[in-house]
Design a protein around this motif. Structure first.
Motif, PDB file in Angstrom:
ATOM      1  N   VAL A  40       8.756   7.270  -5.634  1.00 47.22           N
ATOM      2  CA  VAL A  40       7.522   7.632  -4.926  1.00 47.22           C
ATOM      3  C   VAL A  40       6.314   7.264  -5.785  1.00 47.22           C
ATOM      4  N   THR A  41       5.329   6.579  -5.184  1.00 44.10           N
ATOM      5  CA  THR A  41       4.143   6.198  -5.944  1.00 44.10           C
ATOM      6  C   THR A  41       3.358   7.420  -6.396  1.00 44.10           C
ATOM      7  N   TYR A 183      15.313  13.118   0.233  1.00 44.05           N
ATOM      8  CA  TYR A 183      15.398  11.664   0.365  1.00 44.05           C
ATOM      9  C   TYR A 183      16.263  11.087  -0.743  1.00 44.05           C
ATOM     10  N   HIS A 185      16.740   7.372  -3.044  1.00 43.73           N
ATOM     11  CA  HIS A 185      16.051   6.130  -3.374  1.00 43.73           C
ATOM     12  C   HIS A 185      16.953   5.231  -4.211  1.00 43.73           C
ATOM     13  N   ASN A 207      13.058   3.755  -0.533  1.00 43.26           N
ATOM     14  CA  ASN A 207      13.438   5.125  -0.216  1.00 43.26           C
ATOM     15  C   ASN A 207      14.181   5.183   1.116  1.00 43.26           C
ATOM     16  N   TRP A 214       8.337  10.133   3.845  1.00 39.40           N
ATOM     17  CA  TRP A 214       8.388   9.207   2.713  1.00 39.40           C
ATOM     18  C   TRP A 214       8.214   7.769   3.178  1.00 39.40           C
ATOM     19  N   ASP A 215       7.478   7.012   2.403  1.00 34.62           N
ATOM     20  CA  ASP A 215       7.318   5.581   2.651  1.00 34.62           C
ATOM     21  C   ASP A 215       8.654   4.896   2.394  1.00 34.62           C
TER      22      ASP A 215
END
Length: 229
Positions: A40-41, A183, A185, A207, A214-215
């Motif tokens: 996640v950014t 999630y 990733h 992801n 979530w993107d």
């Protein structure tokens, strides 16, 4: 992923002056096109500059501090992350182990009703090129739920002429948030060592979770890092 002078002095006092020669202090700096943490950014898909100092003792004890700029939409615009951690690592035969505590602090987040700081305990085991671990949230200052669990497994290998490749698969299980927050990733890293000029890494991360939370786009990242012993 990271000691001030006070912490070093305390460590020396505990271990005895005779052990100073067997301790090591190192530093690191880095830059990335997108600071990703567990897929996640942390910078709203923007770049980040980071740096840290680490202390390691032959006994296996280590401690450190690491910082980076971050950018969260729901906090202040001028933000920084400051990680403080300590642990113990070593080998038991052919199996490596690492146990520790890390506190993630965000001292510039200026919304009292949205504290971001939290603390985790973590542990991992490694065998050859494979590592598996878990991180458990024990305190969240913002009043949110604790007991979050993050599981991860990774593997990597060196290639020829300073190249290496590695992969990570992780899963975040959030307590009290519902299945929409959980999630998984996946990440692949290809690194080229440039000797005294540091290491350059190209990353692909994706992801797998609720699309509204979530993107799930495939994210490419270019990073550079260098350590100083």
């Amino acid at each position: 992923m990271k000691l001030n002078k006070i912490a070093i002095a305390v460590g020396a006092a505990v271990m005895g002056l005779s052990s100073i020669a067997s301790a090591e202090l190192s530093a690191n700096i880095g830059a990335t096109s997108n600071y990703l943490w567990r897929g996640v950014t942390q910078t709203d898909d923007g770049p980040a500059i980071s740096g840290g100092v680490d202390y390691a003792h032959d006994s296996g004890f280590y401690a450190g501090i690491w910082t980076s700029n971050v950018d969260f939409v729901d906090a202040s615009s001028n933000q920084a992350e400051l990680d403080l951690y300590a642990g113990f690592s070593g080998d038991a035969g052919s199996v490596g182990y690492d146990l520790g505590l890390i506190h993630y602090a965000y001292p510039l987040a200026d919304k009292p009703d949205h504290k971001l700081d939290f603390t985790e305990i973590y542990g991992s085991l490694s065998f050859g090129p494979v590592t598996g671990g878990i991180a458990y949230t024990i305190d969240t200052e913002g009043g949110g739920d604790d007991d979050h669990l993050y599981y991860h497994a990774s593997a990597g290998t060196d290639l020829q002429q300073g190249w290496s490749i590695g992969g990570t698969l992780g899963h975040y299980d959030f307590d009290g948030c519902g299945s929409d927050c959980d999630y998984t990733h996946a990440q692949i890293d290809v690194t080229k060592s440039a000797g005294d000029f540091g290491d350059f890494t190209f990353t692909l991360s994706k992801n797998f979770g609720d699309d509204d939370t979530w993107d799930d786009d495939l994210i490419p990242v270019v990073s550079w890092a260098k350590s100083f012993d």
